[in-house]
Each structure stands twice: as C-alpha cells, then as structure tokens.
Design an enzyme around this catalytic site. Structure first.
Site, PDB file in Angstrom:
ATOM      1  N   ASN A   1     -10.008  -1.177  -1.569  1.00 14.77           N
ATOM      2  CA  ASN A   1      -8.527  -0.952  -1.362  1.00 14.77           C
ATOM      3  C   ASN A   1      -7.818  -1.650  -2.436  1.00 14.77           C
ATOM      4  O   ASN A   1      -7.746  -2.571  -2.762  1.00 14.77           O
ATOM      5  CB  ASN A   1      -8.174  -1.639   0.013  1.00 14.77           C
ATOM      6  CG  ASN A   1      -6.728  -1.553   0.185  1.00 14.77           C
ATOM      7  OD1 ASN A   1      -5.887  -1.162  -0.759  1.00 14.77           O
ATOM      8  ND2 ASN A   1      -6.426  -1.855   1.492  1.00 14.77           N
TER       9      ASN A   1
ATOM     10  N   CYS B   1       0.923  -1.255  -0.010  1.00 17.60           N
ATOM     11  CA  CYS B   1       0.084  -0.094   0.036  1.00 17.60           C
ATOM     12  C   CYS B   1       0.882   1.198  -0.053  1.00 17.60           C
ATOM     13  O   CYS B   1       0.380   2.287  -0.455  1.00 17.60           O
ATOM     14  CB  CYS B   1      -0.939  -0.179   1.238  1.00 17.60           C
ATOM     15  SG  CYS B   1      -2.015  -1.417   1.319  1.00 17.60           S
TER      16      CYS B   1
ATOM     17  N   HIS C   1      -4.022   6.702   1.843  1.00 22.38           N
ATOM     18  CA  HIS C   1      -4.227   5.579   1.260  1.00 22.38           C
ATOM     19  C   HIS C   1      -5.565   4.922   1.626  1.00 22.38           C
ATOM     20  O   HIS C   1      -5.886   4.893   2.717  1.00 22.38           O
ATOM     21  CB  HIS C   1      -3.006   4.418   1.521  1.00 22.38           C
ATOM     22  CG  HIS C   1      -3.446   2.944   1.369  1.00 22.38           C
ATOM     23  ND1 HIS C   1      -3.858   2.570   0.226  1.00 22.38           N
ATOM     24  CD2 HIS C   1      -3.763   1.967   2.293  1.00 22.38           C
ATOM     25  CE1 HIS C   1      -4.186   1.184   0.229  1.00 22.38           C
ATOM     26  NE2 HIS C   1      -4.190   0.911   1.619  1.00 22.38           N
TER      27      HIS C   1
HETATM   28  N1  ACO Z   1     -18.729  -9.815   7.156  1.00 15.55           N
HETATM   29  C1  ACO Z   1     -19.161 -10.456   8.357  1.00 15.55           C
HETATM   30  N2  ACO Z   1     -18.459 -10.456   9.414  1.00 15.55           N
HETATM   31  C2  ACO Z   1     -17.124 -10.479   9.256  1.00 15.55           C
HETATM   32  C3  ACO Z   1     -16.608 -10.195   8.014  1.00 15.55           C
HETATM   33  C4  ACO Z   1     -17.326  -9.804   6.823  1.00 15.55           C
HETATM   34  N3  ACO Z   1     -16.802  -9.667   5.716  1.00 15.55           N
HETATM   35  N4  ACO Z   1     -15.268  -9.984   8.106  1.00 15.55           N
HETATM   36  C5  ACO Z   1     -14.855 -10.310   9.556  1.00 15.55           C
HETATM   37  N5  ACO Z   1     -16.191 -10.645   9.958  1.00 15.55           N
HETATM   38  C6  ACO Z   1     -16.406 -10.798  11.573  1.00 15.55           C
HETATM   39  C7  ACO Z   1     -15.344 -11.298  12.251  1.00 15.55           C
HETATM   40  O1  ACO Z   1     -15.128 -12.883  11.898  1.00 15.55           O
HETATM   41  C8  ACO Z   1     -15.752 -11.251  13.694  1.00 15.55           C
HETATM   42  O2  ACO Z   1     -16.581 -12.183  14.031  1.00 15.55           O
HETATM   43  P1  ACO Z   1     -16.578 -12.815  15.470  1.00 15.55           P
HETATM   44  O3  ACO Z   1     -16.912 -11.788  16.198  1.00 15.55           O
HETATM   45  O4  ACO Z   1     -17.741 -13.847  15.551  1.00 15.55           O
HETATM   46  O5  ACO Z   1     -14.952 -13.633  15.745  1.00 15.55           O
HETATM   47  C9  ACO Z   1     -16.477  -9.933  13.409  1.00 15.55           C
HETATM   48  O6  ACO Z   1     -16.931  -9.722  12.338  1.00 15.55           O
HETATM   49  C10 ACO Z   1     -15.957  -8.673  14.289  1.00 15.55           C
HETATM   50  O7  ACO Z   1     -14.571  -8.743  13.670  1.00 15.55           O
HETATM   51  P2  ACO Z   1     -13.489  -7.510  13.909  1.00 15.55           P
HETATM   52  O8  ACO Z   1     -12.156  -7.953  13.481  1.00 15.55           O
HETATM   53  O9  ACO Z   1     -13.689  -7.424  15.546  1.00 15.55           O
HETATM   54  O10 ACO Z   1     -14.165  -6.447  13.044  1.00 15.55           O
HETATM   55  P3  ACO Z   1     -13.536  -5.129  13.014  1.00 15.55           P
HETATM   56  O11 ACO Z   1     -14.555  -3.981  13.624  1.00 15.55           O
HETATM   57  O12 ACO Z   1     -12.177  -4.953  13.589  1.00 15.55           O
HETATM   58  O13 ACO Z   1     -13.388  -4.890  11.279  1.00 15.55           O
HETATM   59  C11 ACO Z   1     -11.733  -4.937   9.741  1.00 15.55           C
HETATM   60  C12 ACO Z   1     -12.712  -5.583  10.839  1.00 15.55           C
HETATM   61  C13 ACO Z   1     -12.710  -4.205   8.700  1.00 15.55           C
HETATM   62  C14 ACO Z   1     -11.010  -5.687   8.831  1.00 15.55           C
HETATM   63  C15 ACO Z   1     -10.839  -3.836  10.457  1.00 15.55           C
HETATM   64  O14 ACO Z   1     -10.227  -4.646  11.568  1.00 15.55           O
HETATM   65  C16 ACO Z   1     -10.153  -3.168   9.453  1.00 15.55           C
HETATM   66  O15 ACO Z   1     -10.568  -2.185   8.696  1.00 15.55           O
HETATM   67  N6  ACO Z   1      -8.793  -3.036   9.946  1.00 15.55           N
HETATM   68  C17 ACO Z   1      -7.871  -2.491   9.086  1.00 15.55           C
HETATM   69  C18 ACO Z   1      -7.312  -3.369   7.831  1.00 15.55           C
HETATM   70  C19 ACO Z   1      -7.346  -2.760   6.500  1.00 15.55           C
HETATM   71  O16 ACO Z   1      -7.696  -1.599   6.445  1.00 15.55           O
HETATM   72  N7  ACO Z   1      -6.590  -3.452   5.843  1.00 15.55           N
HETATM   73  C20 ACO Z   1      -6.332  -3.125   4.388  1.00 15.55           C
HETATM   74  C21 ACO Z   1      -5.144  -3.743   4.104  1.00 15.55           C
HETATM   75  S1  ACO Z   1      -4.182  -2.877   4.825  1.00 15.55           S
HETATM   76  C22 ACO Z   1      -3.843  -1.566   4.344  1.00 15.55           C
HETATM   77  O17 ACO Z   1      -4.235  -1.269   3.130  1.00 15.55           O
HETATM   78  C23 ACO Z   1      -3.370  -0.537   5.113  1.00 15.55           C
END
Ligand code: ACO
Length: 331
Positions: free
Chosen positions: A288, A113, A258
């Site tokens: 993304n 990224c 980003h």
């Molecule tokens: N649909 C439904 N439920 C989902 C999904 C989905 N697509 N993905 C995960 N879940 C579930 C999980 O399994 C979890 O279930 P559980 O509680 O039964 O275990 C629940 O949702 C909550 O998961 P969390 O990880 O607590 O959710 P969070 O609020 O942290 O959001 C997310 C997850 C969106 C990935 C967040 O952590 C995030 O945005 N992190 C940053 C990651 C990012 O931006 N990555 C991009 C690549 S890196 C970069 O470009 C910088």
C-alpha cells in the site's frame, strides 16, 4: 469550459525490494499470513536519505519526458502525501526546488489514501477555470521510516511500501474527453481508527521520550473496521460516479481502486459485478503506497497499453480520516 486531461504519467519506486520473508527476522509473521490476508508478496523501501520529494522528482522527469515538456512548462504543483518529508514546510516546495523551479505555487494535500483524488479534484477546478494550464499532481510516500518493525506493529508494518506516481494535467477541448466528475467524502468520527498520535502539535510537547517508548510514534489501525468501511465506501463512490455520468459498470474499461488490500479490491469488484480484467491491481508488488497507489497503478495501466483514447477510467479510494471518493475520466 475545457475539461481536464491527463497529458502524461510517471512512476518511481526505490530499488530495494523487501519480500515478505524478510519481516520474519524482525517479527512473528510469515509470507503465508501476509499473502493470504493482503495479497502482498513484496514492497519497495527507500534508501537511507532518499526522500518522498526525491522519488517524486524521478517520476516527474519521466512524465515530462513522455509529454515532451520541460519542468519550466509546469505552472502549479499539487503534492499529496501522508508522510511529508518534514512537519513543515510542505513537501511540494522541496520537489519544486529539486526540479529547478521557483515561483509557481505548491499545494500540499494531506488526505492520505484519498489524497490523489482530492488533489485531482482541486486540479480539475483550477484547470477548468483557466487558472493553471500544466499542473503536476503527485502522490508520494515514504512509509518505511515510520513503521514499528516488531511483532507489536506487524498488522501495519507488512502492508505499506514506498513509491511515487505523478500525472501532468492540462485543459482539453476535445469532445467528451477528460475528467467527467470527482466525488469526495470524509467522516472525522473515525479519525482515530487509522491514526498516528505523535509527533503532534496537539501534544505537549509535540514529541516526548514516552511517545517513543510507548510506540505512539507509530500508526495504529482497527483493521476490521477499515476493511469494512473501505469495501463499502469504494463501490458506493463508484456507483455515484457512474450514476452522475449516466453510465453503467459495464462501461468501465479500467477501475483502479486504491491498493489497500487485494481482498478489499476483490470485494469492490464483486459488489460492482465487474470482470477481473476491468479491475487493475498491483499491490502484490508494491504494498500500500497510500497517496502514491493510484498514480503508480495508473502509470502501469498507461504503459501497459490498457487504456485507449475514449476508454472510461474510474478511480476509487478510501483511507485514514476516514476519507473516500471517486473520479470518472474519459481517457
Ligand atoms: N503476521 C501474522 N499475524 C498477524 C499479522 C502479521 N503481519 N498482523 C496481525 N496478525 C495477527 C493478529 O495479531 C491476530 O492475532 P490474534 O488472533 O492472536 O489476536 C490475527 O493475526 C488475526 O488478526 P485479524 O485482525 O483478525 O486479521 P484480519 O483477517 O482482519 O487481517 C488485516 C488483518 C490484513 C490488517 C485486515 O484487517 C485488513 O486488511 N484490513 C484493512 C486494512 C487496510 O487495508 N489498511 C490499509 C491502510 S488503510 C487504507 O489504505 C484504506
């Protein structure tokens, strides 16, 4: 010494629009979960056989046309991606061939990224030293062929999209304009927190049936850690860019973070005390696109008339590695 200016920009995204609802046929998810957690409503997926180099070629043709240049006017290609068309050679040479060029150097940058910022920093050094005068800087990704489209992979599969953005860079002597600074960082202690284990030359063999069956061929992410670091490192990098150039957040015309997650962008905005109109986001429509995210957003800013001559543009990125950084540009 000249500075580096953006001569023109271009973008290409595939025609296929994949809305959040489409994922529900493959995995346990919902439009509501995706929108509220990430801001994404849709993303683009490449057609079968459409490569990262193909998309970059379309974006380049647009940028060349806007600049009134021909492909033969380019003297260097820097190609940034985490999803190369092949393990080797680098994808820059495939783009070079698509453009009908031969002989000019092609450098692939693998900084995920943050790739476009690493590429910009290299291009800036080469242009200021006079080594090259027309550098094509590319960020292009095909994620759709590498996602686990089952419930197991839902945390990552819904986030990413395909697309390419490019910039043509060259020297300017105009007073005060151009790239003012770039700051790059990395910390490999976090390498496995956003990671794809296979295929890899670190494995014996590089790819096994077990890798496929146990999903090692798909990326894994510690979403919470990525979220925490991204929303701290990006504002930190922007502050450094501003301090280095004796500027204030209020001087920023447009900040392009980003496009990782709309909630991360919003946290960055708040920490820097910026108004909503100072921060550009398009993750809602593209997801993304990793190395493509900043140049795609930049092209939309330029085409949308959001940047005028002399405006302060700031870019900030964070990604796998971890890698992060910023750039300040007087447009
Ligand atoms: N649909 C439904 N439920 C989902 C999904 C989905 N697509 N993905 C995960 N879940 C579930 C999980 O399994 C979890 O279930 P559980 O509680 O039964 O275990 C629940 O949702 C909550 O998961 P969390 O990880 O607590 O959710 P969070 O609020 O942290 O959001 C997310 C997850 C969106 C990935 C967040 O952590 C995030 O945005 N992190 C940053 C990651 C990012 O931006 N990555 C991009 C690549 S890196 C970069 O470009 C910088």
């Amino acid at each position: 010494m000249p500075r580096t200016e953006f001569i023109s920009t271009g973008l290409y995204v595939p025609d296929r629009v994949v809305k959040n609802d489409e994922f529900t046929q493959w995995m346990d998810t919902s439009d509501e979960w995706i929108r509220t957690r990430t801001g994404i409503t849709e993303r683009r997926w490449a057609a079968v056989g459409q490569t990262g180099a193909d998309m970059a070629c379309e974006a380049t043709k647009l940028a060349l046309q806007r600049a009134g240049l021909k492909a033969a006017d380019l003297d260097c290609i820097i190609y940034c991606t985490l999803s190369p068309d092949h393990f080797f050679p680098g994808t820059g040479v495939f783009l070079q061939r698509n453009l009908g060029l031969a002989g000019i150097p092609c450098l692939d940058v693998r900084n995920q990224c943050t790739g476009f910022l690493y590429g910009l920093s290299i291009a800036d050094g080469w242009i200021r030293s006079g080594q090259y005068k027309r550098i094509l800087l590319v960020g292009s990704e095909v994620h759709s062929t590498g996602m686990d489209l089952t419930t197991r992979g839902r945390d990552l599969a819904v986030l990413f999209g395909d697309g390419a953005g490019v910039a043509i860079l060259g020297p300017t002597e105009a007073d005060g304009r151009g790239v003012l600074s770039t700051h790059l960082f990395a910390d490999g202690h976090y390498a496995e927190l956003l990671f794809c284990d296979a295929p890899a030359s670190a494995r014996h063999p590089r790819l096994s049936q077990d890798d496929i069956e146990t999903a090692r061929i798909f990326p894994v992410m510690n979403g919470k850690e990525v979220f925490k670091h991204a929303s701290t490192r990006m504002p930190e990098s922007v502050r450094l860019a501003l301090d280095t150039n004796h500027l204030a957040a209020s001087d920023i015309k447009i900040l392009i973070p980003h496009q990782a997650n709309l909630r991360i962008s919003e946290m960055v905005r708040r920490q820097l005390d910026l108004r909503e109109d100072q921060v550009f986001n398009n993750i809602q429509r593209y997801g993304n696109t990793t190395a493509g995210s900043i140049p795609i957003a930049l092209d939309e800013c330029v085409q949308g008339g959001l940047l005028g001559r002399g405006d302060l543009l700031v870019l900030a990125a964070f990604g796998s590695g971890f890698t992060w950084g910023s750039a300040a540009i007087r447009w």
